[in-house]
Design a protein around this motif. Structure first.
Motif, PDB file in Angstrom:
ATOM      1  N   GLN A   1       0.828  -1.201   0.000  1.00  0.00           N
ATOM      2  CA  GLN A   1       0.000   0.000   0.000  1.00  0.00           C
ATOM      3  C   GLN A   1       0.867   1.257   0.000  1.00  0.00           C
ATOM      4  O   GLN A   1       0.614   2.211  -0.741  1.00  0.00           O
ATOM      5  CB  GLN A   1      -0.918   0.005   1.231  1.00  0.00           C
ATOM      6  CG  GLN A   1      -2.004  -1.053   1.202  1.00  0.00           C
ATOM      7  CD  GLN A   1      -2.959  -0.863   0.041  1.00  0.00           C
ATOM      8  OE1 GLN A   1      -2.918  -1.618  -0.938  1.00  0.00           O
ATOM      9  NE2 GLN A   1      -3.797   0.141   0.103  1.00  0.00           N
ATOM     10  N   SER A   2       1.901   1.256   0.825  1.00  0.00           N
ATOM     11  CA  SER A   2       2.807   2.403   0.910  1.00  0.00           C
ATOM     12  C   SER A   2       3.518   2.647  -0.409  1.00  0.00           C
ATOM     13  O   SER A   2       3.725   3.798  -0.811  1.00  0.00           O
ATOM     14  CB  SER A   2       3.839   2.158   2.018  1.00  0.00           C
ATOM     15  OG  SER A   2       4.860   3.131   1.989  1.00  0.00           O
ATOM     16  N   TRP A   3       3.872   1.590  -1.101  1.00  0.00           N
ATOM     17  CA  TRP A   3       4.634   1.701  -2.345  1.00  0.00           C
ATOM     18  C   TRP A   3       3.861   2.450  -3.427  1.00  0.00           C
ATOM     19  O   TRP A   3       4.454   3.011  -4.352  1.00  0.00           O
ATOM     20  CB  TRP A   3       5.032   0.311  -2.832  1.00  0.00           C
ATOM     21  CG  TRP A   3       5.932   0.344  -4.029  1.00  0.00           C
ATOM     22  CD1 TRP A   3       5.631  -0.009  -5.317  1.00  0.00           C
ATOM     23  CD2 TRP A   3       7.313   0.768  -4.045  1.00  0.00           C
ATOM     24  NE1 TRP A   3       6.717   0.166  -6.133  1.00  0.00           N
ATOM     25  CE2 TRP A   3       7.764   0.643  -5.372  1.00  0.00           C
ATOM     26  CE3 TRP A   3       8.184   1.238  -3.063  1.00  0.00           C
ATOM     27  CZ2 TRP A   3       9.069   0.972  -5.752  1.00  0.00           C
ATOM     28  CZ3 TRP A   3       9.483   1.564  -3.426  1.00  0.00           C
ATOM     29  CH2 TRP A   3       9.917   1.442  -4.756  1.00  0.00           C
ATOM     30  N   LYS A   4       2.559   2.488  -3.314  1.00  0.00           N
ATOM     31  CA  LYS A   4       1.758   3.212  -4.298  1.00  0.00           C
ATOM     32  C   LYS A   4       2.156   4.691  -4.325  1.00  0.00           C
ATOM     33  O   LYS A   4       2.101   5.348  -5.369  1.00  0.00           O
ATOM     34  CB  LYS A   4       0.265   3.079  -3.982  1.00  0.00           C
ATOM     35  CG  LYS A   4      -0.268   1.663  -4.165  1.00  0.00           C
ATOM     36  CD  LYS A   4      -1.742   1.569  -3.787  1.00  0.00           C
ATOM     37  CE  LYS A   4      -2.256   0.138  -3.947  1.00  0.00           C
ATOM     38  NZ  LYS A   4      -3.691   0.018  -3.573  1.00  0.00           N
ATOM     39  N   GLY A   5       2.563   5.212  -3.157  1.00  0.00           N
ATOM     40  CA  GLY A   5       3.015   6.601  -3.097  1.00  0.00           C
ATOM     41  C   GLY A   5       4.332   6.793  -3.818  1.00  0.00           C
ATOM     42  O   GLY A   5       4.600   7.874  -4.370  1.00  0.00           O
ATOM     43  N   ILE A   6       5.170   5.761  -3.839  1.00  0.00           N
ATOM     44  CA  ILE A   6       6.432   5.819  -4.564  1.00  0.00           C
ATOM     45  C   ILE A   6       6.186   5.690  -6.068  1.00  0.00           C
ATOM     46  O   ILE A   6       6.833   6.376  -6.870  1.00  0.00           O
ATOM     47  CB  ILE A   6       7.389   4.706  -4.090  1.00  0.00           C
ATOM     48  CG1 ILE A   6       7.630   4.818  -2.578  1.00  0.00           C
ATOM     49  CG2 ILE A   6       8.702   4.771  -4.846  1.00  0.00           C
ATOM     50  CD1 ILE A   6       8.277   6.116  -2.140  1.00  0.00           C
ATOM     51  N   LYS A   7       5.267   4.815  -6.452  1.00  0.00           N
ATOM     52  CA  LYS A   7       4.968   4.605  -7.873  1.00  0.00           C
ATOM     53  C   LYS A   7       4.551   5.905  -8.551  1.00  0.00           C
ATOM     54  O   LYS A   7       4.804   6.106  -9.739  1.00  0.00           O
ATOM     55  CB  LYS A   7       3.859   3.560  -8.043  1.00  0.00           C
ATOM     56  CG  LYS A   7       4.309   2.138  -7.792  1.00  0.00           C
ATOM     57  CD  LYS A   7       3.154   1.171  -7.877  1.00  0.00           C
ATOM     58  CE  LYS A   7       2.671   0.984  -9.300  1.00  0.00           C
ATOM     59  NZ  LYS A   7       3.596   0.158 -10.096  1.00  0.00           N
ATOM     60  N   ARG A   8       3.900   6.787  -7.790  1.00  0.00           N
ATOM     61  CA  ARG A   8       3.464   8.061  -8.372  1.00  0.00           C
ATOM     62  C   ARG A   8       4.618   9.050  -8.509  1.00  0.00           C
ATOM     63  O   ARG A   8       4.461  10.105  -9.135  1.00  0.00           O
ATOM     64  CB  ARG A   8       2.346   8.671  -7.502  1.00  0.00           C
ATOM     65  CG  ARG A   8       1.043   7.893  -7.541  1.00  0.00           C
ATOM     66  CD  ARG A   8      -0.086   8.660  -6.887  1.00  0.00           C
ATOM     67  NE  ARG A   8       0.076   8.738  -5.448  1.00  0.00           N
ATOM     68  CZ  ARG A   8      -0.437   7.864  -4.581  1.00  0.00           C
ATOM     69  NH1 ARG A   8      -1.127   6.831  -5.032  1.00  0.00           N
ATOM     70  NH2 ARG A   8      -0.265   8.019  -3.284  1.00  0.00           N
ATOM     71  N   ASN A   9       5.755   8.713  -7.918  1.00  0.00           N
ATOM     72  CA  ASN A   9       6.916   9.614  -7.959  1.00  0.00           C
ATOM     73  C   ASN A   9       8.196   8.825  -8.232  1.00  0.00           C
ATOM     74  O   ASN A   9       9.230   9.050  -7.608  1.00  0.00           O
ATOM     75  CB  ASN A   9       7.056  10.358  -6.620  1.00  0.00           C
ATOM     76  CG  ASN A   9       5.863  11.227  -6.301  1.00  0.00           C
ATOM     77  OD1 ASN A   9       5.747  12.353  -6.742  1.00  0.00           O
ATOM     78  ND2 ASN A   9       4.948  10.676  -5.509  1.00  0.00           N
ATOM     79  N   MET A  10       8.112   7.910  -9.176  1.00  0.00           N
ATOM     80  CA  MET A  10       9.222   6.996  -9.448  1.00  0.00           C
ATOM     81  C   MET A  10      10.493   7.730  -9.879  1.00  0.00           C
ATOM     82  O   MET A  10      11.581   7.476  -9.365  1.00  0.00           O
ATOM     83  CB  MET A  10       8.816   5.999 -10.529  1.00  0.00           C
ATOM     84  CG  MET A  10       7.765   5.017 -10.093  1.00  0.00           C
ATOM     85  SD  MET A  10       8.461   3.488  -9.419  1.00  0.00           S
ATOM     86  CE  MET A  10       8.904   2.661 -10.933  1.00  0.00           C
ATOM     87  N   GLU A  11      10.365   8.651 -10.832  1.00  0.00           N
ATOM     88  CA  GLU A  11      11.540   9.326 -11.374  1.00  0.00           C
ATOM     89  C   GLU A  11      12.241  10.157 -10.306  1.00  0.00           C
ATOM     90  O   GLU A  11      13.462  10.067 -10.142  1.00  0.00           O
ATOM     91  CB  GLU A  11      11.145  10.203 -12.558  1.00  0.00           C
ATOM     92  CG  GLU A  11      10.701   9.414 -13.786  1.00  0.00           C
ATOM     93  CD  GLU A  11      10.341  10.315 -14.944  1.00  0.00           C
ATOM     94  OE1 GLU A  11      10.437  11.558 -14.794  1.00  0.00           O
ATOM     95  OE2 GLU A  11       9.960   9.789 -16.009  1.00  0.00           O
ATOM     96  N   ASP A  12      11.455  10.973  -9.583  1.00  0.00           N
ATOM     97  CA  ASP A  12      12.048  11.840  -8.565  1.00  0.00           C
ATOM     98  C   ASP A  12      12.707  11.019  -7.449  1.00  0.00           C
ATOM     99  O   ASP A  12      13.793  11.363  -6.982  1.00  0.00           O
ATOM    100  CB  ASP A  12      10.987  12.762  -7.967  1.00  0.00           C
ATOM    101  CG  ASP A  12      10.514  13.819  -8.962  1.00  0.00           C
ATOM    102  OD1 ASP A  12      11.221  14.035  -9.964  1.00  0.00           O
ATOM    103  OD2 ASP A  12       9.444  14.402  -8.735  1.00  0.00           O
TER     104      ASP A  12
END
Length: 204
Positions: A58-69
């Motif tokens: 669930q937490s990783w979804k926040g990373i997926k939205r900002n993968m490049e940065d």
């Protein structure tokens, strides 16, 4: 007991099996057992609970939205603590300014490529065998890079955690930090093993 979300993954697997016509004479039960077993194996191997696995995904979804940065931030921090690694990248090894590095397309592309591998691993972390195979192959593929050592993978651990913390902000709780540490250590160590096995095979 399998990890949480096992039921949902079972439904997804069963739906796929129905489409391919592979369900019949116990096929549904076998598919569900296979998915739950895979999730349970992850919990056992990594020493984590089903709740922690669910929280990580669930937490990783926040990373997926900002993968490049997140990826670029990870590499900037990697180069700060291991400056010699930057010399392996011809496209930006001579850049010294952080702003120039952040704006460099080659760094962004490489960071995104690495983050895509991490994304695949964490998204499917409840399938231990699949993730282990993918990571070992990824590690083995680095044999072709002259001067790259298997231990270099481990240097990514702290920069990754720092970058994730920046991206998630307040969502990066102590509990999430603990499971991210377990996950990234497993991911990097598996790649190390994959590369070391490939080197042994190459030498024989």
């Amino acid at each position: 007991m399998g990890c949480r979300q096992s039921k949902q993954k079972s439904k997804d697997s069963l739906a796929g099996a129905k489409k391919t016509g592979s369900i019949g004479n116990g096929g549904a039960a076998e598919a569900e057992f296979s998915v739950i077993s895979a999730a349970s194996k992850t919990c056992e191997k990594l020493g984590v609970s089903s709740k922690q696995i669910f929280g990580l995904r669930q937490s990783w979804k926040g990373i997926k939205r900002n993968m490049e940065d997140t990826g670029v931030e990870m590499f900037l921090r990697l180069f700060k603590s291991n400056s010699e690694l930057k010399n392996m990248f011809h496209e930006f090894k001579d850049l010294t300014s952080e702003d120039d590095l952040r704006a460099n397309e080659a760094l962004e592309n490489h960071a995104t490529l690495v983050m895509t591998t991490l994304d695949d691993a964490i998204t499917h972390i409840d399938n231990y065998d699949y993730v282990s195979e993918v990571l070992r192959k990824t590690g083995a593929s680095h044999v072709r890079f002259e001067g790259f050592k298997s231990d270099n993978f481990l240097n990514i651990r702290d920069p990754f955690l720092e970058a994730v913390k920046i991206t998630l902000g307040d969502r990066y709780t102590d509990n999430m930090e603990s499971i991210y540490k377990v996950a990234i250590t497993f991911i990097l160590q598996t790649m190390v093993e994959g590369m070391e096995d490939a080197l042994k095979n190459k030498a024989t």
